[in-house]
Structures are given as C-alpha cells and as structure tokens.
Design an enzyme around this catalytic site. Structure first.
Site, PDB file in Angstrom:
ATOM      1  N   GLN A 175     -11.492 -15.822  51.876  1.00 52.04           N
ATOM      2  CA  GLN A 175     -12.915 -16.129  51.968  1.00 52.04           C
ATOM      3  C   GLN A 175     -13.752 -14.906  51.656  1.00 52.04           C
ATOM      4  OE1 GLN A 175     -12.531 -17.523  56.026  1.00 52.04           O
ATOM      5  NE2 GLN A 175     -13.896 -15.915  56.740  1.00 52.04           N
ATOM      6  N   GLY A 176     -14.933 -15.179  51.157  1.00 53.06           N
ATOM      7  CA  GLY A 176     -15.872 -14.120  50.838  1.00 53.06           C
ATOM      8  C   GLY A 176     -17.275 -14.553  51.228  1.00 53.06           C
ATOM      9  N   TYR A 177     -18.192 -13.600  51.206  1.00 56.47           N
ATOM     10  CA  TYR A 177     -19.553 -13.834  51.694  1.00 56.47           C
ATOM     11  C   TYR A 177     -20.576 -13.597  50.597  1.00 56.47           C
ATOM     12  CZ  TYR A 177     -17.333 -14.474  56.054  1.00 56.47           C
ATOM     13  OH  TYR A 177     -16.524 -14.996  57.035  1.00 56.47           O
ATOM     14  N   LEU A 178     -21.367 -14.620  50.347  1.00 56.88           N
ATOM     15  CA  LEU A 178     -22.479 -14.524  49.407  1.00 56.88           C
ATOM     16  C   LEU A 178     -23.698 -13.942  50.110  1.00 56.88           C
ATOM     17  CD1 LEU A 178     -21.878 -17.985  47.766  1.00 56.88           C
ATOM     18  CD2 LEU A 178     -21.446 -15.757  46.727  1.00 56.88           C
ATOM     19  N   ILE A 231     -20.108 -10.331  48.392  1.00 56.02           N
ATOM     20  CA  ILE A 231     -20.426  -8.976  48.840  1.00 56.02           C
ATOM     21  C   ILE A 231     -19.171  -8.382  49.477  1.00 56.02           C
ATOM     22  CG2 ILE A 231     -21.901  -7.600  50.352  1.00 56.02           C
ATOM     23  CD1 ILE A 231     -23.748 -10.149  50.437  1.00 56.02           C
TER      24      ILE A 231
END
Length: 154
Positions: A27-30, A80
C-alpha cells in the site's frame, strides 16, 4: 457516513500463528494529511482506494472502493514516500475477527493486531498474544510508518 472504529495492539509471541495463510499487501499514500488520508492498496488479487477522515479517538470516517489491480499499481507511482509491505493474517479469537499485520521492508520486526468494532465501548476478549495497546500512538498508523519507518525509531 461509513465509520471505522479500530483498536490496535503490539503483538507478542507467535501464538496467533494458527496455520492460517496470510495475504501479501502493498500500500501507498496519495495523501498523508491527518484530515484526509488517501491510500491505495493491493491485497492479493484485489485492489482498493481508501479515503479516511480525521481521527476522533479510535473512530474516523472511512470510504473504500474496489479498483482494478493494474490501476492500483499505476497509482503506486504517484504515492508519497516508500510503499508499505506486510502480510495480513486473519485470526478469530473470542468470536471476533482480528487482523494481524507482519510488516516487511523498512518496517520489518513490527507486528500489529487490529480489531474493528461497531462501537467504541464494544466489549471483546483480548488474546494472549495482544500486548500493549497503541491505538492512540500515531507512530503506528500505516500512513506514518510510510513516512517514518519502524527501523528508524531510536
């Protein structure tokens, strides 16, 4: 409005490992803004875009939408900071569903257990492998672990 009510605990020992297979998650964060966290996650063969509102105690609004895996993987390029890698194992204890996350990469060595509740005061049995509660410790939010990984803690 959809709401997430979640409590989070450090995991002690391996008593939670009952032979259930875990699911690899990336998972990653916008956005990591505390007022509007936007996450993209691939979990096994499924992918989701999730928007979380500001935390109020152990509750916050949460909106989650299934998206094609290919689109999620493309969105990773817009995220990010580093991606979060973990294996999530579902464990049933005391009639409740627990999610045990064993982190990899820069967060290796960290194992957390989460339980989602229907009310903040909902009763549940604490498993013997659930250690210190860290629900209020923002360092353990996945969005913060992507910014300040567990391996950098002094």
């Amino acid at each position: 409005m959809p709401e997430e009510i979640e409590r989070k605990f450090l995991v002690v020992g391996d008593g939670w490992r009952g032979g259930a297979a875990g699911c690899r998650c990336v998972q990653g964060y916008l956005s990591r803004d505390p007022g509007r966290v936007v996450r993209v996650r691939v979990a096994g063969a499924k992918a989701f875009l999730t928007i979380k509102g500001i935390s109020r105690g152990i509750s916050r609004s949460e909106f989650e939408y299934a998206i094609p895996v290919g689109q999620a993987e493309e969105l990773f390029g817009l995220c990010i900071g580093p991606l979060i890698e973990k294996t999530r194992t579902i464990v049933t204890y005391g009639g409740k569903r627990w999610e045990v996350d064993e982190f990899a990469g820069d967060n290796a060595g960290l194992v957390l257990a989460e339980i989602e509740l229907t009310a903040e005061d909902e009763a549940f049995d604490l498993p013997p492998w659930a250690g210190e509660e860290v629900s209020a410790d923002r360092r353990y939010y996945n969005s913060n672990l992507s910014e300040r990984p567990f391996k950098t803690w002094g």
